[in-house]
Scaffold this active site. Sequence first.
Site, PDB file in Angstrom:
ATOM      1  CG  ASP A 169      -4.728   5.602   1.068  1.00  0.00           C
ATOM      2  OD1 ASP A 169      -5.575   4.716   1.252  1.00  0.00           O
ATOM      3  OD2 ASP A 169      -4.707   6.677   1.693  1.00  0.00           O
ATOM      4  CG  ASP A 218      -2.282   0.466   1.014  1.00  0.00           C
ATOM      5  OD1 ASP A 218      -2.417   1.572   0.464  1.00  0.00           O
ATOM      6  OD2 ASP A 218      -3.229  -0.250   1.372  1.00  0.00           O
ATOM      7  CG  HIS A 276      -8.956  -1.476   4.363  1.00  0.00           C
ATOM      8  ND1 HIS A 276      -8.732  -1.426   2.995  1.00  0.00           N
ATOM      9  CD2 HIS A 276      -8.571  -0.275   4.840  1.00  0.00           C
ATOM     10  CE1 HIS A 276      -8.245  -0.241   2.677  1.00  0.00           C
ATOM     11  NE2 HIS A 276      -8.136   0.484   3.777  1.00  0.00           N
ATOM     12  CG  ASP A 277     -11.505   1.882   3.621  1.00  0.00           C
ATOM     13  OD1 ASP A 277     -10.997   1.787   4.749  1.00  0.00           O
ATOM     14  OD2 ASP A 277     -10.930   2.404   2.642  1.00  0.00           O
ATOM     15  CD  GLU A 329      -8.900   4.370  -1.595  1.00  0.00           C
ATOM     16  OE1 GLU A 329      -9.806   4.021  -0.839  1.00  0.00           O
ATOM     17  OE2 GLU A 329      -8.013   5.180  -1.240  1.00  0.00           O
TER      18      GLU A 329
HETATM   19  O1  ISL Z   1     -13.737   4.592   4.071  1.00  0.00           O
HETATM   20  C1  ISL Z   1     -14.348   5.422   3.433  1.00  0.00           C
HETATM   21  C2  ISL Z   1     -15.743   5.577   3.648  1.00  0.00           C
HETATM   22  O2  ISL Z   1     -16.107   4.823   4.705  1.00  0.00           O
HETATM   23  C3  ISL Z   1     -13.724   6.225   2.423  1.00  0.00           C
HETATM   24  O3  ISL Z   1     -14.173   7.521   2.432  1.00  0.00           O
HETATM   25  C4  ISL Z   1     -12.240   6.197   2.614  1.00  0.00           C
HETATM   26  O4  ISL Z   1     -11.869   7.050   3.630  1.00  0.00           O
HETATM   27  C5  ISL Z   1     -11.609   6.590   1.322  1.00  0.00           C
HETATM   28  O5  ISL Z   1     -11.963   5.605   0.428  1.00  0.00           O
HETATM   29  C6  ISL Z   1     -10.108   6.625   1.435  1.00  0.00           C
HETATM   30  O6  ISL Z   1      -9.631   5.437   1.965  1.00  0.00           O
HETATM   31  C7  ISL Z   1      -8.260   5.248   2.075  1.00  0.00           C
HETATM   32  O7  ISL Z   1      -7.600   6.329   2.695  1.00  0.00           O
HETATM   33  C8  ISL Z   1      -7.912   6.588   4.050  1.00  0.00           C
HETATM   34  C9  ISL Z   1      -7.905   5.323   4.909  1.00  0.00           C
HETATM   35  O8  ISL Z   1      -8.514   5.599   6.139  1.00  0.00           O
HETATM   36  C10 ISL Z   1      -8.611   4.185   4.245  1.00  0.00           C
HETATM   37  O9  ISL Z   1      -8.514   3.020   5.026  1.00  0.00           O
HETATM   38  C11 ISL Z   1      -8.004   4.016   2.895  1.00  0.00           C
HETATM   39  O10 ISL Z   1      -8.497   2.888   2.212  1.00  0.00           O
HETATM   40  C12 ISL Z   1      -6.881   7.555   4.547  1.00  0.00           C
HETATM   41  O11 ISL Z   1      -5.593   7.068   4.291  1.00  0.00           O
END
Ligand code: ISL
Length: 566
Positions: free
Chosen positions: A207, A99, A338-339, A266
């Site tokens: 990310d 990541d 994971h989100d 992402e």
């Molecule tokens: O998780 C989300 C909604 O519940 C998204 O808004 C998420 O925050 C967004 O997709 C970005 O995610 C990524 O960056 C974030 C991190 O918290 C997430 O785990 C990651 O996948 C900040 O680094």
Amino acid sequence: PANPPWWTSAVVYQVYPRSFADSDGDGIGDLNGIRGKLDHLADLGVDVVWLSPVYRSPQDDNGYDISDYRDVDPVFGTLADLDALIADAHERGIKVVMDLVVNHTSDEHPWFVESRSSTASPKRDWYWWRDPRDGMSAGAPGAEPTNWRSFFSGPTWELDEATGQYYLHLFSRKQPDLNWENPEVRAAVHEMMRWWLDRGVDGFRMDVINMISKQADLPDGPPIEGSPHGDGSAAYLFGPRLHEFLAEMHREVFAGRDAQLITVGEMPGVTVEQAREVTDPSRRELDMVFQFEHVGLDHGVDKWDARPLRLTDLKASFGRWQAGLADVGWNSLYWDNHDQPRAVSRFGDDSPRYRRDSATCLATLLHGHRGTPYVYQGEEIGMANSVWGSVRDFRDIETLNHAAESADRGADPDEVLAALRPASRDNARTPVQWDATEHAGFTTGEPWIAVNPDHVEWNVAAQREDPHSVLAHHRALITLRHANRTIQLGAFAMLLPDHEHVYAFTRTTDDEQLLVVCNVSATPYELADLLPQAVGAELVLGNRDHLPDHDPAVLGPWDARILRTT
Ligand code: ISL
């Protein structure tokens, strides 16, 4: 194409290390835990493992807040453990993707510590520092430089008392945004990426990479209903220099070695047109992106406001993405990460009666599309959303901040909890259920977040020997993707776009046509009424054909079939 890239026939598996397997009994998953489970991944047949961040981190956002890009956090192990994991994975023919979190660092990263030390710091400009709003004094309500709302509640600006300026953080206040306008920042990131590639990693999942370019004047955004803040996304999603930054990164980091690698960006909010540009091979930016349209279809005003998903909306969305990236570009395919809440609970039916069938149905549907499928840890056994008795059971910063903000507003605590339950990111973060023992075989200690009580029934050990398990079905889908060129590259055409329960499409190459038909409901349908061409067609892979009551002419509840029609 005559020589399609290797990842057009690959399947990626995402590991969230904190919740995967704990080797040392501290209750937190670690690298040696992953090493010990590589045979599970090899047996599943995946080609690539993507590791969520294991870098040194204060763990404010479970590692998405990095304080040292070139070291491993002690909770996960050591750099030597990571080298060993990469070597062990490579021995099994599995690639390892890291990541890459470079929209922001931790506020404890030495770059930020130096940047905040003084307005004259040579690294001041590595982050977004701004004075209070014109005519307002620092710290006064509404004095933030813009009205933007943070993804994790509250404003996107934090005042640094010592220098009287605010810094930008789109996520938590412990995740300050790097200023990509500064060429030194970009060079430092590129150098770090080369260092990882030289160490043997096979690519990056990037990310929120569509947030690295911001409109430099940082304009206010439109007000958000029910919030004191505004929506700044027009200024930071897919900003004016994004293409330039991605192309530069490709030149500086990937050029000459990209054929063996995989890059996936992402991109919350990305449109089909933008994704097509970014993944157009001739532009040399990224191999594929994660888009978010399909995981927003059951959201109301925000993710905490659940509304029922209409299958016709899902079909329209996936259909547009399939069509838009058909001749140029490439899709990634996912239900879970994971989100996101667990797919079987969200898009399927996790009641005992239909859990296995709906999990295998959803998998068939997803893996039948054109693109690279991503399997999130636990999805391969149909892991479901967990049981949340109280707000105290949650660990995720987004969830907890939202709960606190709601409490401040005076919201009804039961209503808040009811909103958190289906939507919290922690649904994805309960430990992987390896077996039926205490803590599901995840740890010998106290897990950092409670194991889902359903692990006694739903676990890897129970499914490993069962030829009809959710696990076995994923194995079969992955085998099919590896073997079948139509699944890899065949043209996609949606059928029955207006049907509310049945999701059907064809995949076609010069010498074969496959028909994928999935009943995304418990209502049975006569196949002859829906899709006459399916009657009598050869079954390539089904999820219910082993059942004694199976009737080839009837598409039963959550029945999913891949048929060969020519
Ligand atoms: O998780 C989300 C909604 O519940 C998204 O808004 C998420 O925050 C967004 O997709 C970005 O995610 C990524 O960056 C974030 C991190 O918290 C997430 O785990 C990651 O996948 C900040 O680094």
